[in-house]
Write an enzyme that holds these catalytic residues in place. Sequence first.
Site: not given
Ligand code: DGL
Length: 288
Positions: A15-16, A48, A78, A158, A194-196
């Site tokens: 992931d990022s 993103g 991600c 985050e 989005c995985t966040h």
């Molecule tokens: N977690 C990432 C996703 O699923 C993106 C977060 C980011 O780096 O902006 O898109």
Amino acid sequence: MSLSTNKDLPIGVFDSGIGGLTVLRALQHALPHENFLYLGDTARLPYGTKSPQTVKDYALNANEILVATGVKALVVACNTATAVALDALQEKFQPLPVLGVIAPGAIASLEIASEGPIVVLATESTAKWHAYRDILSSLAPERTVIEWPCQLLVALAEEGWCEGPLVEEIISKLLSPLFAYLGNTKPACILLGCTHFPVLKSAMQHVVGTIPVIDPAHTLAAQVITLLSSQNLLRAGTKQETQFMATDGIERFARVAQTFLGYAISSEDVELVTVIPKITTAKKANTA
Ligand code: DGL
């Protein structure tokens, strides 16, 4: 080395940043006999808000670390990286199996019976590149898909700001133009693209009431099991081990990880790895 001899290698999860830990958590649960190697490209987060070429370059570059360390499959946890780099990652690292999060998310949203529009909450880039609309239009062309950017939620996640009145107010503010646009139409579901975002799921659910909020991680985990078993790559071990790597800020990574993982890790559990960015000098085109 043939893939069939690699059963004991870990599954790479990329992931990022820290968001992909929500996917890792689902994978750890669904695959208790597997080991995992997680990499968060925290030095270059967020993905993103970046251009497709930059995200592709970062994803190809960072995943070299996972592949060089040794993994038997790669899960791109991600959405933003999946949207632009999945094909390139599959091509670059073949015959390594490489799975993304977007197809499982699309499938999970179609499992909801009601008929309204499918609302996908995503990063700015995932929304702008219409990755969900494209895949859903091939799976279910009759469905309406609305991709709604909520980049600010990445920063909240985050920071570990996941619940409470302030978080709900922010979510509500981000979604109010969406609901104004929808009028009396009730969405079939809100898909966390989005995985966040899964760490914000209960706050989100408070805000949207009875609309189902979907975290696609479980659908993805089921796909990983199917893929590994079809390639005879499932491991029979008893003890599960997970290694963590990040490209910057390992103290912060360890501090915030618990919210995403459900258990605490220390900065000693996180290896700092260096990504070598591609440096190019570009002169502005002479338009005179
Ligand atoms: N977690 C990432 C996703 O699923 C993106 C977060 C980011 O780096 O902006 O898109």
